[in-house]
Scaffold this motif. Sequence first.
Motif, PDB file in Angstrom:
ATOM      1  N   TYR A 115       0.695  -1.231   0.024  1.00  4.76           N
ATOM      2  CA  TYR A 115       0.055   0.106  -0.030  1.00  4.76           C
ATOM      3  C   TYR A 115       0.924   1.398  -0.020  1.00  4.76           C
ATOM      4  N   SER A 118       2.596   1.818  -3.399  1.00  9.92           N
ATOM      5  CA  SER A 118       1.587   2.356  -4.251  1.00  9.92           C
ATOM      6  C   SER A 118       1.130   3.734  -4.363  1.00  9.92           C
ATOM      7  N   LEU A 119       1.206   4.108  -2.783  1.00  7.30           N
ATOM      8  CA  LEU A 119       1.110   5.642  -2.624  1.00  7.30           C
ATOM      9  C   LEU A 119       2.221   6.309  -2.994  1.00  7.30           C
ATOM     10  N   CYS A 120       3.520   5.848  -2.666  1.00  3.64           N
ATOM     11  CA  CYS A 120       4.770   6.560  -3.128  1.00  3.64           C
ATOM     12  C   CYS A 120       4.632   6.641  -4.656  1.00  3.64           C
ATOM     13  N   SER A 121       4.238   5.448  -5.486  1.00  2.99           N
ATOM     14  CA  SER A 121       4.583   5.551  -7.096  1.00  2.99           C
ATOM     15  C   SER A 121       3.496   6.437  -7.282  1.00  2.99           C
ATOM     16  N   GLY A 122       2.281   6.708  -6.854  1.00  2.53           N
ATOM     17  CA  GLY A 122       1.412   7.597  -7.288  1.00  2.53           C
ATOM     18  C   GLY A 122       1.583   8.978  -7.312  1.00  2.53           C
ATOM     19  N   ALA A 123       2.186   9.179  -6.059  1.00  2.27           N
ATOM     20  CA  ALA A 123       2.620  10.612  -5.943  1.00  2.27           C
ATOM     21  C   ALA A 123       3.737  11.197  -6.892  1.00  2.27           C
ATOM     22  N   SER A 124       4.566  10.309  -7.308  1.00  2.00           N
ATOM     23  CA  SER A 124       5.726  10.543  -8.286  1.00  2.00           C
ATOM     24  C   SER A 124       5.119  10.615  -9.751  1.00  2.00           C
ATOM     25  N   ALA A 125       3.787  10.147 -10.079  1.00  2.00           N
ATOM     26  CA  ALA A 125       3.508  10.039 -11.251  1.00  2.00           C
ATOM     27  C   ALA A 125       3.129  11.348 -11.820  1.00  2.00           C
TER      28      ALA A 125
END
Length: 125
Positions: A115, A118-125
């Motif tokens: 989780y 996924s938050l970290c990858s979503g924030a860098s996108a």
Amino acid sequence: MRIGELASRTGVSVRSLRYYEEQGLLASTRSASGQRHYVDADVERVGFIQRLYAAGLSSRTVAELLPCVDAPSEHNSEAAMARMEQERDRLTEHIAELVRTRDALDGLMATARTYRESLCSGASA
């Protein structure tokens, strides 16, 4: 030796030593003034009692096993062996429960990591 010295030599509190005596695990002689007196062999006995407690045995179970230590016989050796088998089985089940709990925590941690990732990858996108 008096109770304070036994406590000092064993690292066990005076209160615990009194409890051991109340439970019949340890015996003392009394002076005319009522002070408890112990012999050198009681240092080892207290250590043995402590090891049994550390293994998860209750004072009741320890009391059941001590006759085999104090006056071994065929009868009390068989009874002690049966009791130790029960305790071993109880500990084995407890260990299995702990392993299941650890495994459940590992699963929760894996879910939390996924989780967070996924938050970290979503924030860098």
